[in-house]
Design a protein around this motif. Structure first.
Motif: not given
Length: 316
Positions: A178-185, A217-221, A169-173
């Protein structure tokens, strides 16, 4: 039940959205297609996810140039899947970052994954002739690393196995985004064909522990606001558990893959059948859940041939 395999019948163009999720932070989304992220620092830009082809990557670049003319110096790839990485050449970023685990999967199964996904996603791979080859990182890490885009710090972290074993994941503190990729949809099926069902909910809780103000998220809004963030985390966990438990009961009872498919459909169809790429993901998800329940920890490599064999077994 849909008879078209994966997304072979999905050839309609998707509406692109470009949503600001924090100061200088943007989510590129397209109705359930793979998302990309944009992180603008005071000196340069990091892109999160490269898209499937240079043609699609250039659509991201066009949106970036609407909001900044700063150079793209970093490309962060949350995992190894072809639809996420094969557009990398278009960004011409000098720094391409993956986890050590993701790079190892490129070496182990990158070409097989490309061949498999090419057959699954004909629309996304339009313009595939522009892809110069497999995407390899220039920087890798295990655990955690930080990148400074001028004064803006970006933290890249492994929080646990989920969509793949190499997820980051990529976190901008400074913005708590957070940019989670496909961990979260969000309102999109999770693709679990290379996943780790037992670990995935714990990884979601590790994301939740940051209490992010927004998630791309990885996909979706894009998910702006803690209420939407937490709802998406809960929903993703429900999808993963609802897929695994019926398949595991069948597998551990000595049942067949087709019986596991029927059991998962009975559980998941009422809740998730209107989600983006639901029918695409379902056969891969059932096959992986069936394997994990039988003690196969490392996901087996998907090839175009294995795809066909699995689909024929489920349709028999």
């Amino acid at each position: 039940m849909a008879k078209a395999f994966a997304s072979q019948g999905d050839m309609d163009d998707k509406k692109i959205s470009f949503t600001e999720v924090g100061e200088g932070l943007w989510a590129f989304t397209a109705e359930g297609d793979p998302n990309s992220g944009v992180i603008i620092g005071d000196e340069s830009v990091m892109i999160v996810e490269a898209q499937a082809t240079p043609r699609l990557a250039n659509m991201v670049i066009d949106k970036v140039r609407e909001v900044t003319d700063k150079p793209i110096t970093h490309l962060a790839l949350t995992h190894y899947h072809a639809v996420r990485v094969l557009g990398a050449s278009a960004f011409d970023a000098p720094n391409v970052i993956m986890s050590d685990g993701a790079r190892a999967m490129v070496a182990e199964r990158g070409q097989e994954d490309w061949d498999s996904e090419f057959a699954r996603f004909p629309r996304l791979f339009q313009g595939h002739e522009q892809i110069p080859g497999l995407t390899w990182p220039t920087l890798t890490f295990t655990g955690r690393m930080s990148v400074y885009l001028g004064k803006r710090r970006v933290d890249l972290m492994q929080l646990g196995r989920a969509h793949t074993s190499g997820d980051i994941v990529i976190h901008v503190p400074d913005a708590n985004v957070m940019f989670t990729g496909d961990i979260v949809e969000y309102h999109s099926a999770c693709y679990c064909g290379d996943g780790h069902f037992a670990d995935w909910p714990r990884t979601l809780e590790a994301v939740r522990a940051f209490d992010p103000d927004a998630i791309a998220p990885g996909r979706g809004d894009a998910l702006v606001g803690r209420e939407r963030v937490n709802a998406a985390l809960d929903n993703t966990a429900d999808f993963v558990r609802s897929t695994y438990r019926p398949a595991a009961r069948v597998a551990q009872g000595g049942g067949t893959l087709k019986q596991a498919w029927d059991a998962v459909r009975a559980e998941c169809d009422p809740k998730f059948s209107d989600y983006a790429i639901y029918e695409h993901c379902l056969p891969f998800n059932v096959a992986r859940a069936y394997d994990e329940a039988r003690g196969i920890d490392t996901p087996r490599i998907w090839t175009a041939e294995r795809d066909r064999e699995m689909w024929e077994a489920l349709q028999a």
